[in-house]
Scaffold this motif. Structure first.
Motif: not given
Ligand SMILES: NC(=O)c1ccc[n+]([C@@H]2O[C@H](COP(=O)([O-])OP(=O)(O)OC[C@H]3O[C@@H](n4cnc5c(N)ncnc54)[C@H](O)[C@@H]3O)[C@@H](O)[C@H]2O)c1
Length: 260
Positions: A147-155, A238-253
């Motif tokens: 799993s790769v998590v890129n950190i974006g910004s809501d800016a 996002l690192m865990s198996e719990d998110s194994r079917w999620i890819t190419g998405q943006t989570l706005h936290v």
């Protein structure tokens, strides 16, 4: 909310995860949470003193972390880092591309940004994540479900004035995530963006004025200011198996930040 401290889940036991920009701020908090969930965390930062101290602090809490000095914008350093890591690890299960030129930025109109500043922000915030994924790719592939998590910004979505180079660099991260997710899907490597809104850390910064902060609170659904603790569970999900079917998405936290 009750005050009973729930035990941290152990979703990442046995996983090896790299976190960049881990010497302070949210990156340090991500590292702590990932290690608390059982991962071995390789903490990377250009600030050698900060990352060594941060790693030592987490080891004191019996967490399995190591600190590495690395400038993610320097191709030869990234390659050397990946080579050293490859000697020690057959697989890398996760990468959090969190390092960015951010808290040190000064607000200024875009016509006052000089080309050297512009290029440096792009080199760290955009070229860095791309080079790291590329250099670590054989080890990410070897994980068989990395799993790769890129950190974006809501800016980006705020169109936040005062640091156009930063806003543009984070806009590029969204494109990188979507395209990388497509290219790496066949390797079962997932790529997502975690996009924080305004988040307080231990680091003071000039990039948010009081007036902007008031405006942001008005635009959020949840009426408080976020801190690092509001981000960390999302990165471990996002690192865990719990998110194994999620890819190419943006989570706005972002506490439900609306952009009008
Ligand atoms: N804090 C917020 O409000 C907020 C909001 C949206 C997005 N973000 C994003 O979240 C991430 C972390 O934010 P933060 O508040 O902790 O930022 P920060 O500026 O406090 O920390 C960034 C870290 O990256 C490191 N770094 C900078 N250049 C580097 C390089 N070339 N190589 C390796 N490391 C380098 C710094 O030394 C620092 O430790 C950043 O990507 C930022 O853009 C933060």
């Amino acid at each position: 909310m009750n005050n009973v401290q729930e035990p941290t889940p152990q979703r990442l036991k046995g996983k090896v995860v790299v976190v960049t920009g881990a010497g302070q701020g949210i990156g340090k908090a991500y590292s702590r949470r990932l290690a608390e969930e059982g991962a071995q965390v390789l903490m990377v930062d250009i600030n050698e003193k900060a990352v060594r101290e941060a790693a030592a602090e987490l080891r004191e809490a019996s967490l399995n972390v190591q600190g590495w000095a690395l400038d993610v914008a320097r191709a030869e350093d990234v390659k050397r880092f990946a080579d050293e890591l490859s000697e020690q690890h057959e697989r890398i299960d996760g990468l959090v591309n969190n390092a960015a030129i951010f808290s040190s930025l000064k607000l200024m109109p875009f016509w006052e940004i000089d080309t050297a500043q512009w290029d440096q922000v792009m080199a760290v915030n955009v070229r860095g994540p791309w080079m790291l994924v590329t250099a670590l790719l054989p080890r990410l592939r070897a994980a068989g479900g990395a799993s790769v998590v890129n950190i974006g910004s809501d800016a980006v979505w705020m169109g936040k004035p005062g640091y156009l180079h930063y806003v543009v660099s984070k806009a590029a991260v969204y494109g990188m995530t979507h395209a990388m997710a497509r290219e790496l899907g066949a390797d079962n490597i997932r790529v997502n963006t975690l996009s924080p809104g305004f988040t307080t850390t231990e680091v003071p910064r000039e990039t948010f004025t009081e007036a902007q902060l008031t405006g942001i609170l008005k635009s959020q659904a949840l009426q408080r200011v976020a801190s690092t603790g509001d981000m960390v569970g999302v990165v471990s999900f996002l690192m865990s198996e719990d998110s194994r079917w999620i890819t190419g998405q943006t989570l706005h936290v972002t506490g439900g930040l609306l952009h009008r």
